[in-house]
Scaffold this motif. Structure first.
Motif, PDB file in Angstrom:
ATOM      1  N   VAL A 121       0.947  -1.250   0.083  1.00 34.92           N
ATOM      2  CA  VAL A 121      -0.068   0.003   0.024  1.00 34.92           C
ATOM      3  C   VAL A 121       0.940   1.241   0.048  1.00 34.92           C
ATOM      4  O   VAL A 121       0.516   2.201  -0.796  1.00 34.92           O
ATOM      5  N   SER A 122       1.819   1.450   0.993  1.00 35.38           N
ATOM      6  CA  SER A 122       2.745   2.401   1.033  1.00 35.38           C
ATOM      7  C   SER A 122       3.286   2.646  -0.341  1.00 35.38           C
ATOM      8  O   SER A 122       3.676   3.880  -0.745  1.00 35.38           O
ATOM      9  N   ASP A 123       3.926   1.662  -0.944  1.00 38.10           N
ATOM     10  CA  ASP A 123       4.624   1.829  -2.339  1.00 38.10           C
ATOM     11  C   ASP A 123       3.909   2.449  -3.223  1.00 38.10           C
ATOM     12  O   ASP A 123       4.413   3.367  -4.007  1.00 38.10           O
ATOM     13  N   TRP A 124       2.560   1.917  -3.362  1.00 38.88           N
ATOM     14  CA  TRP A 124       1.668   2.503  -4.134  1.00 38.88           C
ATOM     15  C   TRP A 124       1.249   3.982  -4.035  1.00 38.88           C
ATOM     16  O   TRP A 124       1.329   4.725  -4.984  1.00 38.88           O
ATOM     17  N   LEU A 125       0.996   4.431  -2.715  1.00 37.95           N
ATOM     18  CA  LEU A 125       0.646   5.664  -2.407  1.00 37.95           C
ATOM     19  C   LEU A 125       1.739   6.679  -2.523  1.00 37.95           C
ATOM     20  O   LEU A 125       1.674   7.757  -2.829  1.00 37.95           O
ATOM     21  N   SER A 126       2.966   6.088  -2.166  1.00 36.99           N
ATOM     22  CA  SER A 126       4.287   6.937  -2.377  1.00 36.99           C
ATOM     23  C   SER A 126       4.296   7.272  -3.776  1.00 36.99           C
ATOM     24  O   SER A 126       4.638   8.231  -4.409  1.00 36.99           O
ATOM     25  N   GLY A 127       4.076   6.185  -4.787  1.00 40.69           N
ATOM     26  CA  GLY A 127       4.252   6.530  -6.192  1.00 40.69           C
ATOM     27  C   GLY A 127       3.149   7.437  -6.624  1.00 40.69           C
ATOM     28  O   GLY A 127       3.515   8.275  -7.428  1.00 40.69           O
ATOM     29  N   LEU A 128       1.810   7.360  -6.202  1.00 36.56           N
ATOM     30  CA  LEU A 128       0.785   8.296  -6.320  1.00 36.56           C
ATOM     31  C   LEU A 128       1.563   9.906  -6.154  1.00 36.56           C
ATOM     32  O   LEU A 128       1.193  10.905  -7.035  1.00 36.56           O
ATOM     33  N   VAL A 129       2.086  10.170  -5.091  1.00 37.87           N
ATOM     34  CA  VAL A 129       2.349  11.235  -4.603  1.00 37.87           C
ATOM     35  C   VAL A 129       3.396  11.737  -5.488  1.00 37.87           C
ATOM     36  O   VAL A 129       3.553  13.033  -6.035  1.00 37.87           O
ATOM     37  N   GLU A 130       4.492  11.061  -6.132  1.00 39.42           N
ATOM     38  CA  GLU A 130       5.540  11.588  -6.811  1.00 39.42           C
ATOM     39  C   GLU A 130       4.736  11.545  -8.309  1.00 39.42           C
ATOM     40  O   GLU A 130       5.266  12.729  -8.836  1.00 39.42           O
TER      41      GLU A 130
END
Length: 320
Positions: free
Chosen positions: A219-228
């Motif tokens: 989840v955090s990997d996906w969310l971090s990617g969305l932020v970027e």
């Protein structure tokens, strides 16, 4: 998306284009990330600008300024619940703007000199159910228009909105992706509630659920990617917990860029019981620390001054 450039950069680009021109008909550099070379024979050739000169999209600011959740000496205070009902928490007892006024009054006593309190709406958007439902997932999403009401209220009132996920038998990432449209908003973050993450034969409300660090990391990997990708400010990512077994292998939960990860100590009881839980699970070297207060279930509920004296220090408080 708005784009900005400094005067100095504009002059540099203009000077660069002029220096490359060899004829009287030299054209100014276009705002496309490419410089234009004009030869004496009037042939025009596009040449790439150095990477350092390409304009980057502006990152929107969070309420009160800056792009870091705990920047500007913010102390976060939230109301928790779901839309249209007080059954799951104080957030839904009134309409959003009336709730905001009550939350603001509750938040002020937490403020220390030089700090600012940041109101937060922690809205349960996927609710765990004791029945399978049409897809056997033991969860349901609240209506999109109800979520939009809180997105709009957050922007009116300069609040953060955190989407709380109770996934039932579905994995967290599958559910979280259903809320991408809201998470693309710069003032919307995420909370995972492992109490309601069920195994294949478990039923919400009958057992306390759990999640692995590996699932949290997906989840955090996906969310971090969305932020970027979307050029967003930092987002809060809350992990609710009141037992050590609720997040299995918590020491392996990754620290992701663009996320402010909060270990949120949940659970109600006496002050002694709540402190015992907090000190058992707390990992302040890994997370910012959160603490939940219950209006009805807590016995001798902590005052704001008492919460501020807890160590390791609390930086996020929610009321249910």
């Amino acid at each position: 998306m708005r784009y900005g450039a400094t005067v100095g950069l504009a002059l540099l680009l203009a000077a660069g284009a002029g220096a490359l021109a060899t004829g009287p008909a030299a054209a100014p550099a276009p705002a496309t990330g490419r410089a234009t070379l004009v030869r004496a024979d009037t042939t025009t050739v596009a040449a790439p600008l150095p990477a350092a000169l390409v304009l980057a999209p502006e990152v929107p600011e969070l309420p009160g300024g800056g792009t870091k959740v705990f920047g500007h000496r913010r102390f976060l205070v939230a109301y928790y619940g779901t839309a249209g009902t007080g059954a799951l928490g104080v957030l839904g007892e009134t309409a959003p703007d009336a709730m905001q006024r009550r939350l603001w009054r509750a938040a002020q006593p937490f403020k220390l000199p030089g700090e600012r309190v940041q109101p937060v709406y922690e809205l349960i958007v996927t609710v765990a159910d004791p029945i399978p439902g049409p897809h056997g997932a033991f969860n349901h999403d609240i209506a999109r228009e109800r979520v939009q009401e809180y997105v709009d209220a957050a922007h009116r009132n300069k609040a953060l909105l955190v989407l709380d996920i109770q996934p039932g038998r579905t994995d967290f990432l599958t559910v979280v992706k259903r809320w991408r449209w809201a998470l693309e908003d710069p003032w919307v973050g995420l909370a995972l509630d492992p109490e309601w993450r069920m195994g294949p034969r478990q039923v919400p409300g009958r057992v306390i659920g759990s999640v692995t660090a590996a699932e949290v990391n997906r989840v955090s990997d996906w969310l971090s990617g969305l932020v970027e990708r979307r050029h967003l400010p930092e987002k809060p990512l809350l992990l609710h917990q009141f037992r050590t077994t609720m997040i299995r292998g918590i020491e392996h939960v990754a620290d992701r860029p663009g996320l402010a990860e909060v270990q949120h100590a949940d659970g109600f009881g006496t002050q002694a019981q709540k402190l015992a839980t907090y000190h058992t699970i707390a990992r302040p070297e890994q997370f910012a620390m959160g603490f939940k207060l219950f209006y009805d279930e807590d016995v001798h509920r902590f005052t704001p001054a008492q919460v501020r004296r807890i160590r390791p220090a609390v930086r996020f408080v929610s009321y249910q």
